[in-house]
Design a protein around this motif. Structure first.
Motif, mmCIF file in Angstrom:
data_model
loop_
_atom_site.group_PDB
_atom_site.id
_atom_site.type_symbol
_atom_site.label_atom_id
_atom_site.label_comp_id
_atom_site.label_asym_id
_atom_site.label_seq_id
_atom_site.Cartn_x
_atom_site.Cartn_y
_atom_site.Cartn_z
ATOM 1 N N ASN A 1 0.813 -1.209 0.000
ATOM 2 C CA ASN A 1 0.000 0.000 0.000
ATOM 3 C C ASN A 1 0.850 1.264 0.000
ATOM 4 O OD1 ASN A 1 -2.435 1.247 -0.135
ATOM 5 N ND2 ASN A 1 -2.952 0.957 1.998
ATOM 6 N N ILE A 2 2.029 1.204 0.531
ATOM 7 C CA ILE A 2 2.874 2.394 0.616
ATOM 8 C C ILE A 2 3.364 2.848 -0.755
ATOM 9 C CG2 ILE A 2 5.067 1.218 0.969
ATOM 10 C CD1 ILE A 2 5.635 3.320 3.128
ATOM 11 N N PHE A 3 3.440 1.938 -1.707
ATOM 12 C CA PHE A 3 3.918 2.299 -3.036
ATOM 13 C C PHE A 3 2.827 2.904 -3.910
ATOM 14 C CE2 PHE A 3 6.715 -1.245 -1.696
ATOM 15 C CZ PHE A 3 7.859 -0.476 -1.536
ATOM 16 N N ASN A 4 1.615 2.955 -3.431
ATOM 17 C CA ASN A 4 0.494 3.551 -4.166
ATOM 18 C C ASN A 4 0.191 4.950 -3.643
ATOM 19 O OD1 ASN A 4 -0.054 1.299 -5.834
ATOM 20 N ND2 ASN A 4 -1.017 0.288 -4.099
ATOM 21 N N TYR A 5 1.223 5.728 -3.373
ATOM 22 C CA TYR A 5 1.006 7.023 -2.733
ATOM 23 C C TYR A 5 0.288 8.019 -3.625
ATOM 24 C CZ TYR A 5 5.326 8.078 -5.240
ATOM 25 O OH TYR A 5 6.283 8.226 -6.199
ATOM 26 N N LYS A 6 0.261 7.815 -4.933
ATOM 27 C CA LYS A 6 -0.452 8.730 -5.821
ATOM 28 C C LYS A 6 -1.922 8.356 -5.970
ATOM 29 C CE LYS A 6 3.439 10.306 -8.521
ATOM 30 N NZ LYS A 6 3.994 10.499 -9.861
ATOM 31 N N LYS A 7 -2.283 7.152 -5.542
ATOM 32 C CA LYS A 7 -3.664 6.669 -5.659
ATOM 33 C C LYS A 7 -4.262 6.569 -4.259
ATOM 34 C CE LYS A 7 -2.077 3.841 -9.461
ATOM 35 N NZ LYS A 7 -1.794 2.471 -9.889
ATOM 36 N N ARG A 8 -4.698 7.688 -3.723
ATOM 37 C CA ARG A 8 -5.158 7.706 -2.340
ATOM 38 C C ARG A 8 -6.480 6.972 -2.138
ATOM 39 N NH1 ARG A 8 -2.390 12.037 -3.390
ATOM 40 N NH2 ARG A 8 -4.104 13.170 -4.297
ATOM 41 N N SER A 9 -7.368 7.013 -3.108
ATOM 42 C CA SER A 9 -8.628 6.285 -2.948
ATOM 43 C C SER A 9 -8.373 4.776 -2.968
ATOM 44 C CB SER A 9 -9.619 6.671 -4.041
ATOM 45 O OG SER A 9 -9.108 6.334 -5.318
ATOM 46 N N PHE A 10 -7.418 4.334 -3.772
ATOM 47 C CA PHE A 10 -7.041 2.919 -3.798
ATOM 48 C C PHE A 10 -6.407 2.514 -2.474
ATOM 49 C CE2 PHE A 10 -3.997 -0.461 -5.133
ATOM 50 C CZ PHE A 10 -4.939 -1.416 -5.478
ATOM 51 N N GLN A 11 -5.615 3.409 -1.895
ATOM 52 C CA GLN A 11 -5.015 3.140 -0.582
ATOM 53 C C GLN A 11 -6.086 2.929 0.474
ATOM 54 O OE1 GLN A 11 -2.450 6.492 0.213
ATOM 55 N NE2 GLN A 11 -0.643 5.190 0.061
ATOM 56 N N LYS A 12 -7.114 3.773 0.450
ATOM 57 C CA LYS A 12 -8.184 3.638 1.432
ATOM 58 C C LYS A 12 -8.957 2.346 1.250
ATOM 59 C CE LYS A 12 -10.003 7.813 1.041
ATOM 60 N NZ LYS A 12 -10.859 8.976 1.294
ATOM 61 N N ARG A 13 -9.176 1.946 -0.005
ATOM 62 C CA ARG A 13 -9.876 0.688 -0.238
ATOM 63 C C ARG A 13 -9.067 -0.499 0.269
ATOM 64 N NH1 ARG A 13 -11.070 0.696 -6.268
ATOM 65 N NH2 ARG A 13 -10.186 2.762 -6.303
ATOM 66 N N ILE A 14 -7.765 -0.471 0.045
ATOM 67 C CA ILE A 14 -6.910 -1.551 0.537
ATOM 68 C C ILE A 14 -6.902 -1.562 2.066
ATOM 69 C CG2 ILE A 14 -4.517 -2.313 0.708
ATOM 70 C CD1 ILE A 14 -4.154 -1.643 -2.178
ATOM 71 N N ALA A 15 -6.906 -0.387 2.686
ATOM 72 C CA ALA A 15 -6.906 -0.304 4.147
ATOM 73 C C ALA A 15 -8.201 -0.880 4.717
ATOM 74 C CB ALA A 15 -6.709 1.136 4.586
ATOM 75 N N VAL A 16 -9.327 -0.557 4.119
ATOM 76 C CA VAL A 16 -10.601 -1.090 4.588
ATOM 77 C C VAL A 16 -10.643 -2.606 4.384
ATOM 78 C CG1 VAL A 16 -13.100 -1.106 4.141
ATOM 79 C CG2 VAL A 16 -11.868 1.055 4.293
ATOM 80 N N LEU A 17 -10.122 -3.078 3.249
ATOM 81 C CA LEU A 17 -10.058 -4.512 3.007
ATOM 82 C C LEU A 17 -9.173 -5.202 4.042
ATOM 83 C CD1 LEU A 17 -10.719 -6.936 1.141
ATOM 84 C CD2 LEU A 17 -8.595 -6.379 -0.067
ATOM 85 N N SER A 18 -8.076 -4.574 4.401
ATOM 86 C CA SER A 18 -7.202 -5.193 5.403
ATOM 87 C C SER A 18 -7.870 -5.229 6.776
ATOM 88 C CB SER A 18 -5.858 -4.476 5.470
ATOM 89 O OG SER A 18 -6.008 -3.174 5.956
ATOM 90 N N ILE A 19 -8.663 -4.228 7.126
ATOM 91 C CA ILE A 19 -9.417 -4.266 8.386
ATOM 92 C C ILE A 19 -10.389 -5.436 8.382
ATOM 93 C CG2 ILE A 19 -11.193 -3.070 9.739
ATOM 94 C CD1 ILE A 19 -9.779 -0.459 9.073
ATOM 95 N N ILE A 20 -11.075 -5.625 7.261
ATOM 96 C CA ILE A 20 -12.025 -6.735 7.154
ATOM 97 C C ILE A 20 -11.297 -8.072 7.259
ATOM 98 C CG2 ILE A 20 -13.632 -7.896 5.569
ATOM 99 C CD1 ILE A 20 -14.375 -5.039 4.578
ATOM 100 N N LEU A 21 -10.148 -8.186 6.588
ATOM 101 C CA LEU A 21 -9.397 -9.440 6.628
ATOM 102 C C LEU A 21 -8.837 -9.722 8.021
ATOM 103 C CD1 LEU A 21 -7.494 -9.353 3.221
ATOM 104 C CD2 LEU A 21 -9.408 -10.808 3.876
ATOM 105 N N ILE A 22 -8.356 -8.698 8.705
ATOM 106 C CA ILE A 22 -7.843 -8.888 10.068
ATOM 107 C C ILE A 22 -8.967 -9.326 10.997
ATOM 108 C CG2 ILE A 22 -6.879 -7.689 12.075
ATOM 109 C CD1 ILE A 22 -5.299 -5.945 10.068
ATOM 110 N N GLY A 23 -10.122 -8.681 10.874
ATOM 111 C CA GLY A 23 -11.268 -9.072 11.692
ATOM 112 C C GLY A 23 -11.725 -10.487 11.390
ATOM 113 N N GLY A 24 -11.742 -10.848 10.115
ATOM 114 C CA GLY A 24 -12.128 -12.204 9.734
ATOM 115 C C GLY A 24 -11.151 -13.241 10.241
ATOM 116 N N PHE A 25 -9.876 -12.928 10.167
ATOM 117 C CA PHE A 25 -8.869 -13.859 10.655
ATOM 118 C C PHE A 25 -8.966 -14.028 12.166
ATOM 119 C CE2 PHE A 25 -4.527 -14.682 12.235
ATOM 120 C CZ PHE A 25 -4.350 -15.933 11.662
ATOM 121 N N ALA A 26 -9.206 -12.946 12.891
ATOM 122 C CA ALA A 26 -9.348 -13.034 14.348
ATOM 123 C C ALA A 26 -10.587 -13.854 14.716
ATOM 124 C CB ALA A 26 -9.432 -11.640 14.953
ATOM 125 N N PHE A 27 -11.672 -13.665 13.973
ATOM 126 C CA PHE A 27 -12.882 -14.447 14.214
ATOM 127 C C PHE A 27 -12.636 -15.917 13.930
ATOM 128 C CE2 PHE A 27 -16.851 -16.318 12.616
ATOM 129 C CZ PHE A 27 -17.625 -16.189 13.748
#
Length: 81
Positions: free
Chosen positions: A2-28
């Protein structure tokens, strides 16, 4: 990644939200799997690793706040041009 996509901020946010979902799913998934163990989770001792998913989610949320701050800075700089 995600750090290499610094020019695509909306894509960064989508990846961040996806990672939150994946972390929550993995913890569950881990908690469900731990309940199926023969001894269950009653006799288990939890170390610092049990709190790492929550810490990871906290850092991802802080990253989203930083991305939003960058977006505001870019918009204000474009208005000045």
């Amino acid at each position: 990644m995600n750090i290499f996509n610094y020019k695509k901020r909306s894509f960064q946010k989508r990846i961040a939200v996806l990672s939150i979902i994946l972390i929550g799913g993995f913890a569950f998934w881990c908690s469900v799997y731990a309940k199926k163990l023969p001894g269950g989770i009653e006799g288990a001792s939890f170390g610092i690793g049990a709190y790492l998913p929550a810490l990871a989610i906290l850092f991802v949320v802080l990253a989203i706040f930083g991305i939003n701050k960058d977006e505001r800075l870019i918009r204000s700089a474009e208005r000045l041009r």
